[in-house]
Design a protein around this motif. Structure first.
Motif, PDB file in Angstrom:
ATOM      1  N   LEU A 134     -12.868  -1.596  -6.016  1.00 36.21           N
ATOM      2  CA  LEU A 134     -13.149  -0.615  -7.064  1.00 36.21           C
ATOM      3  C   LEU A 134     -13.596  -1.275  -8.363  1.00 36.21           C
ATOM      4  O   LEU A 134     -13.019  -2.278  -8.797  1.00 36.21           O
TER       5      LEU A 134
ATOM      6  N   GLU B 111      -1.912   6.877  -2.425  1.00 35.32           N
ATOM      7  CA  GLU B 111      -2.982   7.503  -1.637  1.00 35.32           C
ATOM      8  C   GLU B 111      -3.907   8.284  -2.565  1.00 35.32           C
ATOM      9  O   GLU B 111      -3.517   8.635  -3.692  1.00 35.32           O
ATOM     10  N   PRO B 112      -5.134   8.545  -2.101  1.00 36.83           N
ATOM     11  CA  PRO B 112      -6.101   9.240  -2.970  1.00 36.83           C
ATOM     12  C   PRO B 112      -5.581  10.542  -3.555  1.00 36.83           C
ATOM     13  O   PRO B 112      -5.917  10.891  -4.684  1.00 36.83           O
TER      14      PRO B 112
ATOM     15  N   GLY C 120     -11.918  -1.141   2.161  1.00 38.63           N
ATOM     16  CA  GLY C 120     -13.075  -0.450   1.611  1.00 38.63           C
ATOM     17  C   GLY C 120     -13.625  -1.154   0.389  1.00 38.63           C
ATOM     18  O   GLY C 120     -13.421  -2.346   0.190  1.00 38.63           O
TER      19      GLY C 120
ATOM     20  N   ALA D  69      -5.139   6.618   4.701  1.00 37.20           N
ATOM     21  CA  ALA D  69      -5.902   5.883   3.691  1.00 37.20           C
ATOM     22  C   ALA D  69      -5.019   5.611   2.486  1.00 37.20           C
ATOM     23  O   ALA D  69      -4.104   6.378   2.173  1.00 37.20           O
ATOM     24  N   LYS D  70      -5.299   4.503   1.796  1.00 36.19           N
ATOM     25  CA  LYS D  70      -4.607   4.126   0.572  1.00 36.19           C
ATOM     26  C   LYS D  70      -5.654   3.738  -0.475  1.00 36.19           C
ATOM     27  O   LYS D  70      -6.782   3.374  -0.139  1.00 36.19           O
ATOM     28  N   THR D  71      -5.256   3.788  -1.723  1.00 33.98           N
ATOM     29  CA  THR D  71      -6.189   3.409  -2.787  1.00 33.98           C
ATOM     30  C   THR D  71      -5.448   2.685  -3.907  1.00 33.98           C
ATOM     31  O   THR D  71      -4.216   2.708  -3.966  1.00 33.98           O
TER      32      THR D  71
ATOM     33  N   ALA E 184       0.848  -1.199   0.000  1.00 35.07           N
ATOM     34  CA  ALA E 184       0.000   0.000   0.000  1.00 35.07           C
ATOM     35  C   ALA E 184       0.876   1.238   0.000  1.00 35.07           C
ATOM     36  O   ALA E 184       1.396   1.661   1.041  1.00 35.07           O
TER      37      ALA E 184
ATOM     38  N   THR F 190      -9.045  -4.727  -6.517  1.00 35.30           N
ATOM     39  CA  THR F 190      -8.315  -3.466  -6.359  1.00 35.30           C
ATOM     40  C   THR F 190      -9.130  -2.604  -5.405  1.00 35.30           C
ATOM     41  O   THR F 190     -10.194  -2.113  -5.775  1.00 35.30           O
TER      42      THR F 190
ATOM     43  N   GLU G 274      -9.734   0.053  -1.763  1.00 35.72           N
ATOM     44  CA  GLU G 274      -9.305   1.151  -0.896  1.00 35.72           C
ATOM     45  C   GLU G 274      -9.064   0.594   0.504  1.00 35.72           C
ATOM     46  O   GLU G 274      -9.734  -0.347   0.935  1.00 35.72           O
TER      47      GLU G 274
ATOM     48  N   ALA H 212      -8.312   1.728   4.727  1.00 37.10           N
ATOM     49  CA  ALA H 212      -8.354   2.792   5.733  1.00 37.10           C
ATOM     50  C   ALA H 212      -7.717   2.285   7.026  1.00 37.10           C
ATOM     51  O   ALA H 212      -7.877   1.115   7.403  1.00 37.10           O
TER      52      ALA H 212
END
Length: 383
Positions: free
Chosen positions: A203, A128-129, A200, A154-156, A125, A213, A215, A217
């Motif tokens: 996606l 990030e957004p 999360g 957070a990471k995305t 990770a 894939t 998100e 937190a």
């Protein structure tokens, strides 16, 4: 042209990988695409067969092989079977090198046996957004609290996050000194069962439907001090050491996908009749596929040269950037031309070329965009 980069051991390994993909994955892959991820048991199967741990030392339950070419075989066979299974590549090509190089003896004993047999699937990770490729701009933080780090952020775009048991998280553990945003970043190995860790939404992407894939937190996640990977504050330096392999991995996958698209399309045009004769009989069809076959051959030569250089420890970051840039752009051109020869059917998802077209688009983005690759190459030639 005859390839010379693989020996008999690689080809025996290839036969095993090809068989398991054909038998265990291809028949059910549409279901995995609908589910948005491969089932957890699939990775245990790969672990049992030795696919995941081929480069892990034997003392930790692996195959003890040094050559990256075994990983390349897996990537080639995934593309040959038209499968988007990025979590495998993340686990073996991207995360594992960090564990092998920077984990201490205790950490290796704790993690590597599970990494080898599929009990501990991994992800990394970084993104990030609000940062994208700007890793120096990471805002996730980890502060000391006794014998733990308290992780927040957070990471995305995290590939393999849904099935992951361990996630290598890049976080800021100290404020950077003026003029050096790269300092103060560390890698923490986070167990996904930790309170405060949340996966999360998975996606929804235009391609790679079976490649989860997600998100992530982190809300006051307590990470034991002994889960710090390597030394504190050196993450940016560490992340750079594996970029060549990561980009080579993407190039191998892209090159093999382009080759698979040509093979698939040659078969299609031979069977498809238009205006009373096979589509393969038209000069345009012949010329387009001749161009594609020639480009694929050129890309293969570049990939094979890079594989030899990487195993010899000689593949530079700039050369890896060249390979990724060339092969991912090649993939997009070739798959686009092959889809065009399918006509309207090429736009229908039940035809593999349509899925290959959607899957190809992201290879010019992840692992460093084509624009970033061009910047690296330009710098290497003094510009």
């Amino acid at each position: 042209m005859r390839r010379t980069v693989f020996d008999d051991d690689h080809e025996v390994f290839r036969a095993t990988v090809r068989d398991v993909f054909a038998r265990e994955v291809v028949p059910v892959f549409p279901e995995w695409e609908k589910a948005g991820a491969a089932p957890r048991d699939f990775y245990r199967l790969l672990g049992k067969l030795g696919v995941l741990g081929v480069r892990i030392p034997e003392e930790y339950g692996g195959g003890g092989q040094d050559s990256y070419k075994f990983n390349a075989v897996v990537n080639e066979e995934m593309s040959r079977a038209k499968l988007g299974l990025g979590p495998i590549r993340v686990h073996t090509d991207i995360v594992l090198p960090y564990l092998l190089k920077y984990a201490d003896d205790e950490q290796k004993r704790r993690w590597l046996p599970g990494v080898a047999d599929g009990r501990l699937m991994t992800a990394i990770a970084m993104t990030e957004p609000g940062t994208g490729s700007d890793l120096a701009g990471i805002t996730a933080t980890a502060v000391r609290d006794g014998d733990h780090w308290i992780l927040n952020g957070a990471k995305t775009f995290i590939t393999g996050a849904v099935n992951a048991d361990l996630v290598l998280v890049v976080a800021r553990t100290s404020a950077p000194p003026p003029g050096n945003r790269r300092a103060g970043l560390s890698i923490l190995v986070v167990e996904t069962s930790s309170p405060g860790f949340t996966v999360g939404r998975n996606l929804e992407k235009i391609g790679l439907k079976a490649q989860d894939t997600a998100e992530l937190a982190f809300d006051d996640v307590r990470v034991p001090m002994e889960n710090l990977l390597g030394e504190e504050g050196r993450a940016f330096e560490y992340l750079g050491h594996n970029l060549a392999q990561e980009r080579l991995s993407i190039a191998v996958n892209a090159q093999a996908a382009a080759a698979a698209a040509v093979e698939l399309t040659v078969e299609y045009v031979a069977e498809r009749n238009v205006f009373g004769k096979p589509l393969s009989g038209f000069q345009n069809t012949k010329f387009v596929l001749a161009e594609c076959a020639t480009e694929v051959e050129a890309g293969q030569a570049l990939v094979d040269r890079a594989l030899e250089a990487h195993d010899a420890g000689e593949l530079s970051g700039a050369d890896a950037a060249k390979v990724k840039l060339f092969c991912t752009e090649l993939q997009s051109r070739v798959v686009d031309k092959c889809l065009q020869l399918h006509g309207g059917y090429g736009y229908v998802l039940e035809y593999p070329i349509a899925r290959m077209y959607a899957d190809a688009r992201v290879t010019r983005i992840y692992g460093g965009t084509s624009e970033v690759m061009k910047s690296i190459v330009a710098k290497s030639i003094g510009l």
